[in-house]
Design a protein around this motif. Sequence first.
Motif, PDB file in Angstrom:
ATOM      1  N   ASN A 123       0.778  -1.113  -0.170  1.00 44.28           N
ATOM      2  CA  ASN A 123      -0.024  -0.021  -0.068  1.00 44.28           C
ATOM      3  C   ASN A 123       0.891   1.340  -0.001  1.00 44.28           C
ATOM      4  OD1 ASN A 123      -1.991  -1.868   0.461  1.00 44.28           O
ATOM      5  ND2 ASN A 123      -2.021  -1.548   2.352  1.00 44.28           N
ATOM      6  N   LEU A 126      -3.429   5.920   1.743  1.00 42.53           N
ATOM      7  CA  LEU A 126      -4.604   5.321   1.687  1.00 42.53           C
ATOM      8  C   LEU A 126      -4.897   4.470   0.434  1.00 42.53           C
ATOM      9  CD1 LEU A 126      -7.115   8.416   2.638  1.00 42.53           C
ATOM     10  CD2 LEU A 126      -6.339   6.469   3.990  1.00 42.53           C
ATOM     11  N   LYS A 128      -4.660   1.173  -1.628  1.00 40.36           N
ATOM     12  CA  LYS A 128      -4.389  -0.144  -1.300  1.00 40.36           C
ATOM     13  C   LYS A 128      -3.638  -0.749  -2.653  1.00 40.36           C
ATOM     14  CE  LYS A 128      -6.824  -3.524   0.511  1.00 40.36           C
ATOM     15  NZ  LYS A 128      -5.848  -4.077   1.534  1.00 40.36           N
ATOM     16  N   THR A 232      -9.963   0.947   4.071  1.00 38.76           N
ATOM     17  CA  THR A 232      -8.837   1.852   4.239  1.00 38.76           C
ATOM     18  C   THR A 232      -9.377   2.844   5.348  1.00 38.76           C
ATOM     19  OG1 THR A 232      -8.147   1.336   1.927  1.00 38.76           O
ATOM     20  CG2 THR A 232      -7.248   3.245   3.172  1.00 38.76           C
TER      21      THR A 232
END
Length: 336
Positions: A123, A126, A128, A232
């Motif tokens: 990641n 934020l 992914k 997230t």
Amino acid sequence: MQSSSPKYIFQHSNPKPLPAKSIFITDTHIHELYPNLFKGTRTIVFRPGEEHKTQETVQYITKELLQFEAHRKTTIVGIGGGIVTDIAGYAASTYMRGLPFGFMPTTLLGMVDAAIGGKNGVNYGLHKNLVGTINQPGFIIFDTAFLETLPDHEWSNGFAEVIKYACLFDSALFDELNRNDIRYYRNNKEALNTLIQICVQWKTKIVNEDEHENGNRKLLNFGHTAGHAIETLYHMPHGQAVAIGMIIACNIAEKELGADVSIGQKLALLLSKYDLPATFDFNVQEVINVLTMDKKRNDTGIEYILLKNIGEACITLLSFSSIEQALVSTKNGSNH
Ligand code: GLY
């Protein structure tokens, strides 16, 4: 170009000590649960959790690989859940431009989804899985003995992906899941093995047809678009977020495709049987903000995976405003 498919080994054996020649990558959780397994091996251990699925962890692994004098012929084996296998595959794919590697998934989610498909990565903030490779492991060992130590919430997590395959491709599997529950599969090794193999077959078929996600592999993102954003933002387990994401997709399909309202209702009932949620009090604007940064977006919107029916899915380009409307109705639990 399709790279070669991994060799699959299905077994149920209490994990034995690993061969000393390979280098193993795992997290502290698995390392502590199975101390004998790693005895006398070269093993790299990192801290568990999504927050450690980062470039920093890959750097740490790279440093350890150098210390262990890993070279182009050294096999790397990732042993753990999806975070471990994603990171191990990425570290192995980039160290010296690529070492041979394989996986031993230890969770249901890992066995039915995360270890299969060749996408490896980490990641970034934020985002992914923003950074990574598509590179197939040489082998995957599905050892269901690992599932004996799997906590309850991890069973639900894995079943979200099992339910996803049923929704996308397999109405008979959807009916079977409806007749049973988590306890049934936990107590019935044969049924569990068959279930895992069905999911492995579905994912393998799709990946073999479209490894680089130019077509039907996109279907596997069902529930994952809004799902990843919710996961997230709210640090929610992957399966729970995907469950909510699948319901959001059903709400969208009712409006965009005229899909029957009963599809989302049946899905919500099935999810509750597997201890998975259908609604959650998320902030619509925050979710939209994350979606605008999604890898799958283009200038007009996002390609969304919608169900026409149970077992029949399609890819539809949607504007952010229609996604926003569906987010509002899911948050309010208005449809299901
Ligand atoms: N590693 C997960 C996937 O390739 O889909």
